[in-house]
Motif scaffolding. Structure first.
Motif, short mmCIF file in Angstrom:
data_model
loop_
_atom_site.label_atom_id
_atom_site.label_comp_id
_atom_site.label_asym_id
_atom_site.label_seq_id
_atom_site.Cartn_x
_atom_site.Cartn_y
_atom_site.Cartn_z
N VAL A 193 53.60 50.72 60.10
CA VAL A 193 54.86 50.92 60.83
C VAL A 193 55.79 51.86 60.06
O VAL A 193 57.00 51.84 60.24
N THR A 194 55.18 52.70 59.20
CA THR A 194 55.98 53.60 58.37
C THR A 194 56.83 54.55 59.21
O THR A 194 58.03 54.73 58.95
N GLU A 195 56.21 55.17 60.22
CA GLU A 195 56.94 56.12 61.06
C GLU A 195 58.06 55.43 61.82
O GLU A 195 59.16 55.98 61.98
N LYS A 196 57.79 54.22 62.29
CA LYS A 196 58.83 53.46 62.99
C LYS A 196 59.98 53.14 62.05
O LYS A 196 61.16 53.25 62.41
N GLU A 200 63.86 54.36 62.33
CA GLU A 200 65.01 53.44 62.30
C GLU A 200 66.01 53.86 61.22
O GLU A 200 67.23 53.84 61.44
N GLU A 201 65.48 54.23 60.04
CA GLU A 201 66.36 54.66 58.96
C GLU A 201 67.09 55.95 59.32
O GLU A 201 68.27 56.13 59.01
N THR A 206 71.85 58.74 60.85
CA THR A 206 72.53 59.64 61.78
C THR A 206 73.84 59.03 62.26
O THR A 206 74.87 59.71 62.34
N GLU A 207 73.79 57.74 62.59
CA GLU A 207 75.01 57.06 63.05
C GLU A 207 76.08 57.07 61.95
O GLU A 207 77.26 57.30 62.22
#
Length: 427
Positions: A193-196, A200-201, A206-207
């Motif tokens: 789930v590295t890409e996921k 998320e990071e 970005t936020e």
């Protein structure tokens, strides 16, 4: 010659018939037993009468039956081998890592995906070894190991996130039970789930950057007016002929520091600028690199740092020429500052799929792993107070991401760091 007694003949004839009937029954039973072993229905009396059965060769029947059994076993073995190969192919082709572990935590089997994700040794070399040694580099199972819980409770366990070898995995352990329902091992499934996790990071970052950008823009606009006044009045005072040398020096410091504040504010505004404010154009990457090198040539000479370029034939890319030049200036300046004195920066360009890559390799001290993931964060800097704002690389990252490119940094195997900027070729 004595004539046989008719009564004796009748008695002997009846005896022979009884024996014959028993013999026929015996042969029929044995033939049916062989047919049953071969998976065939028993013979019915109408299918094979007694006279025909008596003409059978029992040894031949047995030999033929065994020949059929042997051929049946061979065919079954071929089908089992084919099924095994198909299952092994599915086992290896699945997109997740799978291990089968016994109750002593020994690896019975693992598929190719599991081996690729966690170890560099061939699958055969890890069978029979302890999973905690091979996968976790430990001397015993940890209390947080899901396999321990599954073996203890007989229930499936899911861990949402485990970090191994710079990657993130979701781990699911399922009990492997025997015919009596007892847990005899564990089936462990690893999902990368590295890409996921990275997505998320990136979304969180970005936020944070959007909020920080809005705040920075507000602060910058509020500070611009008073700073302009300070700088203007400082210049007016410097025109006074009656000032002492000390007063002139102080006013010069005020003016210089005010300019520095203005540069910081410009960086804040650049950081906070919305994508819509800068239309996407076309850029010659090699030309942008040459401009950055020319601009920082004196700085490099002063530090006794040699700048080498290896600019190959690459296509035009999407992006503003001035903005991409600014990205390269920021990266090159960062490399010069990291080296300090007496070093080398090697810059090269090349094609990679549909992207153009600009690579900056320096001979500096490299970037510690503990902070490498933060170097593109706004206001993050390792320089002493007063020598950097921590906005250069953050602004560069924002520019590159906005036009569909990527920017990354890795430590060189020899020494120093390597920055790679990937830009989309303009078709």
């Amino acid at each position: 010659m004595k004539v046989p007694d008719p009564i004796s003949l009748q008695t002997e004839n009846r005896h022979l018939k009884v024996l014959n009937k028993r013999y026929i029954q015996y042969i029929r039973e044995k033939v049916n037993q062989l047919l049953e072993v071969m998976g065939t229905q028993p013979l019915k009396p109408e299918e094979l009468d007694d006279e025909t059965l008596l003409e059978f060769d029992p040894i031949g029947i047995v030999a033929g039956a065994f020949q059929q059994i042997l051929e049946h076993l061979r065919q079954t073995n071929r089908e089992l081998e084919l099924a095994r190969d198909e299952l092994q192919a599915i086992f290896n082709a699945t997109g997740v890592g799978i291990s089968i572990i016994d109750s002593d935590f020994r690896i019975i089997r693992c598929n190719e995906k599991q081996r690729q994700m966690l170890v560099s040794e061939p699958s055969e070399d890890i069978r029979g070894r302890f999973c905690y040694e091979v996968y976790c580099y430990k001397d015993s199972p940890g209390l947080d190991c899901p396999a321990v819980e599954t073996l203890a409770t007989g229930r499936a366990v899911t861990l949402r996130e485990v970090k191994k070898k710079d990657k993130y995995f979701q781990v699911v352990t399922t009990p492997l039970k025997d015919h009596e329902g007892r847990t005899k091992g564990v089936i462990e499934v690893l999902i990368d789930v590295t890409e996921k996790k990275k997505a998320e990071e990136l979304m969180l970052r970005t936020e944070k950057m959007v909020s920080l950008g809005q705040m920075s823009a507000g602060i910058a606009h509020e500070l611009n007016t008073p700073l302009g006044s300070i700088l203007g009045y400082s210049r007016l005072l410097l025109k006074d002929k009656n000032l002492t040398e000390k007063q002139i020096e102080w006013l010069g410091i005020i003016a210089e520091q005010t300019k520095r504040c203005s540069r910081i504010i410009k960086g804040l505004l650049d950081f906070a600028r919305l994508p819509e404010e800068t239309p996407v154009g076309r850029c010659d990457v090699n030309c942008a690199i040459n401009s950055a090198v020319e601009l920082l040539k004196k700085e490099a000479l002063k530090r006794k740092i040699r700048i080498e370029t290896e600019l190959n034939n690459v296509p035009i890319v999407r992006g503003s020429q001035s903005e991409i030049e600014q990205v390269f200036i920021n990266i090159l300046l960062n490399a010069l500052q990291a080296i300090g004195k007496d070093g080398r920066v090697h810059i090269r360009t090349y094609n990679e799929d549909q992207m153009v890559v600009a690579e900056f390799k320096d001979t500096g001290p490299g970037i510690p792993e503990s902070i490498r993931h933060r170097i593109f964060d706004p206001f993050f800097t390792t320089k002493p107070v007063g020598e950097g704002t921590g906005l250069g690389l953050s602004i560069s990252s924002g520019i590159v991401n906005r036009i569909g490119g990527t920017i990354e940094v890795v430590n060189s195997p020899e020494e120093g760091s390597i920055f790679r900027v990937r830009l989309v070729a303009d078709a």
